[in-house]
Design an enzyme around this catalytic site. Structure first.
Site, short mmCIF file in Angstrom:
data_model
loop_
_atom_site.label_atom_id
_atom_site.label_comp_id
_atom_site.label_asym_id
_atom_site.label_seq_id
_atom_site.Cartn_x
_atom_site.Cartn_y
_atom_site.Cartn_z
CB THR A 35 51.28 41.64 43.28
OG1 THR A 35 50.34 41.88 44.34
CG2 THR A 35 50.89 40.39 42.51
CE1 TYR A 145 41.25 41.30 41.91
CE2 TYR A 145 39.82 42.35 40.31
CZ TYR A 145 40.59 42.43 41.45
OH TYR A 145 40.71 43.61 42.13
#
Ligand code: NAD
Ligand code: UDP
Length: 318
Positions: A35, A145
């Site tokens: 990312t 997450y």
């Protein structure tokens, strides 16, 4: 000092790398660019004290020579990113944190985990003090997450207690600034991009959910202070200026002077209804508090976005 910085090619990591180099340290930036972007660190490549290693930290980490600090930031961080990479997110929080702790133990280094306000989930207490245990749905889409970071905190404290590693945990609240990726999906880059293009600002739900936004230089200062401290328990670092997302959209309109309208879209599942850091601990133990107000921070970010067209803010791999 010689510092291993995982996730160093990401948004926060690249700012931290700059600060550590400016403070005279040697930085080994380790990132697999899932990312992050090589563009975020391109300006550091020529620095003698900077080294980039492309590596996935869920695989065994080998670094030659002495390491004084391990700063472990590697993890997708935007809801759009971690929903696209659910298993990689769980693996970097668990296996990646285990490997990074292993390096710290082996080298006798101090360790910092970049944790998150998401460990509080959809909080039933507002503001959130570090003593709050949270309200997380482990099987919801965001659980990949939240639970990865909760596991990461648990194993970090286990290394502190069982192996005597000098560990730190920073619980980071919503942070924005230069180098957030185009299409990263978080509200700040979305609204700024939309405002600059004159497109509608997409408020999810009715916009009554709250967040508290911190500018990246304040976060970096908090992380450096925590790392230099004798504190081993988790510390919140965030700006307590809480606002609704609808009010935030209006502020972006005012600051940018855009003619964009505001439109409403579906609220993501388990989107926290409130979020605001209790920063008493950071103030008392680190003498830290945020310095950059929302208007100033957003203006700086908008200026950067205007200078960097979307293709310059997209991902670039090594
Ligand atoms: P980011 O996505 O810009 O940076 C994360 C970096 O980690 C990227 O460069 C990515 O490529 C790298 N990475 C991911 N998995 C990896 C792996 N397996 N091996 C090596 N590198 C890997 O996100 P960010 O906003 O800079 O977040 C940095 C850290 O701070 C993350 O741990 C995040 O959870 C935490 N955090 C950020 C915020 C925020 O508002 N920015 C809030 C809370 C917590
Ligand atoms: N959000 C929004 N419009 C967008 C992107 C996000 O209204 O274009 C909302 C999102 O639903 C959440 C808040 O803004 O309530 C912050 O979202 P972000 O993805 O930045 O981070 P989060 O705090 O949810 O991790």
């Amino acid at each position: 000092m010689r510092i291993l910085l995982t996730g160093g090619a990401g948004f926060v990591g690249s700012h931290l790398a700059e600060r550590l180099l400016a403070d005279g340290h040697r930085v080994i930036c380790m990132d697999n660019l899932i990312t992050g972007s090589i563009r975020n660190i391109a300006h550091l490549a020529a620095e003698e004290n900077f080294e980039f290693i492309k590596h996935d930290v869920t695989k065994y980490i080998y670094v030659k020579g002495e390491i004084d600090h391990v700063l472990h930031l590697a993890s997708p961080a935007s809801p759009v990113d971690y929903l696209e990479h659910p298993i990689k997110t769980l693996k970097v929080g668990s296996l990646g944190t285990h490997n990074a702790l292993g390096v710290a133990k082996e080298k006798g280094a101090r360790f910092l985990l970049a944790s998150t306000s998401e460990v509080y989930g959809d909080p039933l207490v507002n503001p959130q003090p570090e003593t709050y245990w949270g309200n997380v749905n482990p099987i919801g889409p965001r659980g990949v997450y939240d639970e990865a970071k909760r596991f990461a905190e648990a194993i970090t404290l286990a290394y502190y207690r069982a192996h005597g590693v000098d560990t730190k945990i920073v619980r980071i609240f919503n942070t924005y600034g230069e180098r957030m990726r185009h299409h990263d999906g978080r509200v700040v880059p979305n609204f700024i991009d939309q405002a600059i293009k004159g497109e509608p600002l997409t408020v999810y739900g009715d916009g009554s959910q709250t967040r508290s936004f911190q500018y990246v230089s304040d976060l970096v200062e908090g992380m450096v202070r925590l790392m230099d401290s004798g504190v081993n328990e988790p510390v919140n670092i965030g700006n307590p200026c809480e606002m609704t997302i609808l009010d935030f959209a209006k502020q972006i309109k005012d600051i940018t002077g855009t003619s964009s309208e505001i439109v409403f879209e579906d609220l993501p599942v388990n989107d926290p209804k409130v979020r605001r850091p209790d920063i008493k601990k950071a103030k008392d133990l680190l003498g830290w508090e945020p310095r950059v107000g929302l208007e100033e921070g957003i203006k700086r970010t908008v200026e950067w976005v205007r200078k960097n067209p979307p293709e310059e803010r997209a991902q670039a791999r090594a």
